[in-house]
Write an enzyme that holds these catalytic residues in place. Structure first.
Site, mmCIF file in Angstrom:
data_model
loop_
_atom_site.group_PDB
_atom_site.id
_atom_site.type_symbol
_atom_site.label_atom_id
_atom_site.label_comp_id
_atom_site.label_asym_id
_atom_site.label_seq_id
_atom_site.Cartn_x
_atom_site.Cartn_y
_atom_site.Cartn_z
ATOM 1 N N ASP A 104 1.068 -1.398 -0.148
ATOM 2 C CA ASP A 104 0.133 0.114 0.060
ATOM 3 C C ASP A 104 0.882 1.158 0.111
ATOM 4 O O ASP A 104 1.484 1.691 1.073
ATOM 5 C CB ASP A 104 -1.017 -0.030 1.422
ATOM 6 C CG ASP A 104 -1.956 1.306 1.292
ATOM 7 O OD1 ASP A 104 -2.227 1.561 0.089
ATOM 8 O OD2 ASP A 104 -2.550 1.336 2.442
ATOM 9 N N ASP A 108 -2.164 5.423 -6.016
ATOM 10 C CA ASP A 108 -2.433 4.505 -4.867
ATOM 11 C C ASP A 108 -2.385 2.997 -5.041
ATOM 12 O O ASP A 108 -3.388 2.683 -5.820
ATOM 13 C CB ASP A 108 -3.410 4.912 -4.103
ATOM 14 C CG ASP A 108 -3.860 4.088 -2.740
ATOM 15 O OD1 ASP A 108 -2.831 3.459 -2.382
ATOM 16 O OD2 ASP A 108 -4.764 4.278 -2.074
#
Ligand SMILES: *[C@@H]1O[C@H](CO)[C@@H](O)[C@H](O)[C@H]1NC(C)=O
Ligand SMILES: *[C@@H]1O[C@H](CO)[C@@H](O)[C@H](O)[C@H]1NC(C)=O
Ligand SMILES: *[C@@H]1O[C@H](CO)[C@@H](O)[C@H](O)[C@H]1NC(C)=O
Ligand SMILES: *[C@@H]1O[C@H](CO)[C@@H](O)[C@H](O)[C@H]1NC(C)=O
Length: 390
Positions: free
Chosen positions: A84, A263
């Site tokens: 992440d 992201d």
């Protein structure tokens, strides 16, 4: 924490995608160190170049998340952690602390949109690859966590700026990330993460790779075009860039320079609601399925006339051709969708443009373009790949 709560839409998607996707994820049994991942890891390590960058495999899980097999403790136990760039704490859960875990005396609590974890913070060894062992890494051991079905935790490769506010009682403490420590310990010579994602062919597809400490030129075509991270708030807390425009066919969708984020933890490509409306209105009969999937539905009659969606970033153009905008129909059920319908990957962000956080470039973009997260030079780069043109 408010900073982080805007993101992790992927986790929202996991639940918003309806019971099928969520259940499917829950059902998946992820043994520590899944054999496929291990074989892929071994193969990649053999092919490692002479540079000090290390490439490891990543798995596209349930079509919505990317995980890597990361070792914790000594001897290492391997866990499947979500990779992440939108968060910076690393944690495993629940009750995964090891014999080599050293308590820091801190509690930890991180909120991610609908998900969160809380537990205790430890120092332990984290193994990214053989010969790439980070010592004294601060990680959370989740006692409690929600909305992370099917994975063991998160490896946070976002900026250290997200970490203050996550510990208690040291609420103001920054927690060095795995990238910070890898640099500090000489395991990498520059804080660069290269991300090579690819469209999945199966429910758990180890089709992707991550390069720690550099880029792997065998994974992209042509040059990488970089764009600086912007300071525009609130996107400025993330891996944020300005897109200078976007078009759908001849229609302008994004009319100028706007900030948003890149992201790896978000599945789809989200654009501000007003821009999304322009996109949807340009596709005859398209509508938004807020009920089951949270995806655009495109009538079969409009599929053949779909146009290119083109982002302009850092002086380069990134074309999502019609196929790159569409969910393969054999994945409909996994997303909680109806068989036979055609769903798409470009969705509404949930707010209109002009808020300084107007898009999220998520996995479905990065499955078409190589991405480089370059902390050292405060920039993000993209390049064409073998998956760009479908
Ligand atoms: C952690 O944060 C979540 C979400 O804000 C909250 O529900 C939970 O009570 C918190 N847990 C602890 C131990 O602070
Ligand atoms: C280990 O890391 C913690 C913070 O993450 C730091 O306070 C401590 O000084 C480090 N210890 C060593 C030996 O590097
Ligand atoms: C980036 O976008 C924001 C709006 O989101 C704008 O205020 C800013 O000027 C842009 N930066 C550049 C360098 O164009
Ligand atoms: C769509 O993009 C592809 C790939 O860049 C390009 O080959 C094709 O000509 C484009 N189509 C149109 C109608 O612009």
């Amino acid at each position: 924490m408010a900073v982080i709560s805007l993101r992790t839409l992927a986790l929202v998607v996991l639940t918003a995608a309806g019971s099928s996707a969520a259940n499917a994820v829950t059902k998946l049994v992820l043994d520590p160190g899944a054999p496929d991942a291990d074989r892929a890891r071994a193969k990649l390590q053999k092919s490692r170049g002479s540079s000090d960058a290390t490439t490891i495999p990543a798995t596209n899980l349930a079509y919505v998340q990317y995980t890597a097999s990361i070792g914790v403790g000594s001897p290492a136990t391997y866990y499947n952690l979500i990779v992440d760039t939108g968060s910076s704490n690393t944690f495993v859960g629940t009750g995964k602390k090891t014999k080599t875990s050293i308590p820091t005396g801190q509690e930890v609590n991180v909120t991610y949109g609908t998900g969160y974890f809380s537990g205790y913070e430890y120092l332990d060894q984290v193994t990214i690859a053989s010969g790439f062992v980070i010592t004294n890494q601060s990680i959370g051991d989740a006692l409690e966590y929600a909305d992370f079905e099917g994975v063991d935790g998160i490896i946070g490769v976002g900026p250290i700026d997200f970490t203050p506010g996550t510990l208690y009682p040291d609420v103001n403490a920054e927690i060095p990330t795995v990238m910070n420590n890898a640099l500090e310990q000489g395991l990498i010579s520059t804080e660069v993460l290269g991300v090579s994602f690819a469209p999945a062919d199966s429910y758990s597809d180890t089709n992707s790779v991550l390069t720690f400490g550099g880029i792997d030129s065998s994974l992209y075509i042509g040059d990488i075009a970089y764009t600086p991270v912007t300071a525009t708030e609130p996107a400025g807390y993330y891996w944020d860039v300005n897109v200078t425009g976007a078009t759908y066919g001849a229609t302008t969708v994004i009319p100028g320079s706007y900030a948003g984020i890149v992201d790896t933890g978000t599945t789809l490509i989200y654009i501000a609601d007003n821009w999304y409306s322009t996109y949807q209105a340009s596709i005859p009969g398209a509508h938004y399925d807020s009920e089951d999937t949270g995806l655009i539905v495109i009538p079969e009659s409009s599929v053949a006339s779909l146009k290119n969606f083109t982002f302009q970033i850092g002086g380069a153009e990134y074309v999502l051709d019609p196929t790159a905008q569409l969910l393969p129909q054999d994945q409909n059920t996994a997303w909680g969708g109806k068989p036979g319908l055609q769903y798409g990957y470009i969705g509404p962000l949930g707010s209109n443009s002009g808020e300084g956080f107007d898009f999220i470039i998520g996995q479905k973009f990065m499955e078409r373009f190589y991405a480089v997260f370059d902390t050292a030079n405060e920039r993000v780069g993209f390049a064409y790949t073998a998956h760009t043109v479908t």
